[in-house]
Design a protein around this motif. Structure first.
Motif, mmCIF file in Angstrom:
data_model
loop_
_atom_site.group_PDB
_atom_site.id
_atom_site.type_symbol
_atom_site.label_atom_id
_atom_site.label_comp_id
_atom_site.label_asym_id
_atom_site.label_seq_id
_atom_site.Cartn_x
_atom_site.Cartn_y
_atom_site.Cartn_z
ATOM 1 N N ALA A 104 58.211 66.811 76.558
ATOM 2 C CA ALA A 104 59.238 65.879 76.095
ATOM 3 C C ALA A 104 60.165 66.538 75.073
ATOM 4 C CB ALA A 104 58.579 64.655 75.475
ATOM 5 N N PRO A 106 62.813 64.424 73.087
ATOM 6 C CA PRO A 106 63.494 63.125 72.932
ATOM 7 C C PRO A 106 64.999 63.201 72.653
ATOM 8 C CG PRO A 106 61.360 63.058 71.880
ATOM 9 C CD PRO A 106 61.576 64.493 72.296
ATOM 10 N N GLU A 109 66.637 63.992 75.962
ATOM 11 C CA GLU A 109 66.471 62.891 76.905
ATOM 12 C C GLU A 109 67.424 61.750 76.567
ATOM 13 O OE1 GLU A 109 62.243 61.972 77.123
ATOM 14 O OE2 GLU A 109 61.816 64.113 77.171
ATOM 15 N N PRO A 121 61.203 65.644 81.788
ATOM 16 C CA PRO A 121 60.170 66.450 81.137
ATOM 17 C C PRO A 121 59.122 66.815 82.182
ATOM 18 C CG PRO A 121 59.939 64.154 80.521
ATOM 19 C CD PRO A 121 61.131 64.239 81.419
#
Length: 127
Positions: A104, A106, A109, A121
């Motif tokens: 991940a 963030p 994303e 991811p």
């Protein structure tokens, strides 16, 4: 022909790197290109727990990764700045169609979601 951003984080290798493999497959299927990127986030490296020794280890890993990717025809872009700003700069230069990362990320994303782009991811292999 679109560009797939492959964002490298802590895992600075090319062998057995599932996000690198997937980026190549997806971009290749569409006749696109992979843009490997490592973002040097000043907020991370100016934190009290960051050290010069840690940066030396990362810099050595980046040098090895850069050479390995260049040998495969996709040189590593090392960019400095907050991740969202770096991704905005990259999207202004390249026709970005998706992003991938091992694990991940963030901020990336969220950036992709706001632009309506997929950001995946990819799970790290179990060792």
């Amino acid at each position: 022909m679109g560009v797939t951003i492959l964002s490298f984080g802590r895992d600075l290798r090319v062998q057995d790197h599932p996000a690198l493999a997937r980026a190549g497959q997806e971009a290749g299927a569409e006749g696109g290109a992979v843009l490997p990127v490592f973002i040097v986030d000043p907020a991370v490296w100016s934190a009290p727990e960051a050290s010069a020794r840690q940066w030396r280890v990362v810099a050595e890993g980046l040098a090895s990764l850069s050479a390995a990717l260049a040998a495969r025809g996709a040189p590593l872009q090392v960019e400095i700045g907050p991740p969202v700003e770096v991704l905005d700069r990259l999207a202004a230069r390249w026709p970005v169609v998706r992003g991938l990362a091992l694990g991940a990320q963030p901020p990336a994303e969220d950036w992709a979601r706001r632009r309506g782009l997929p950001w995946r991811p990819v799970a790290a292999p179990r060792r």
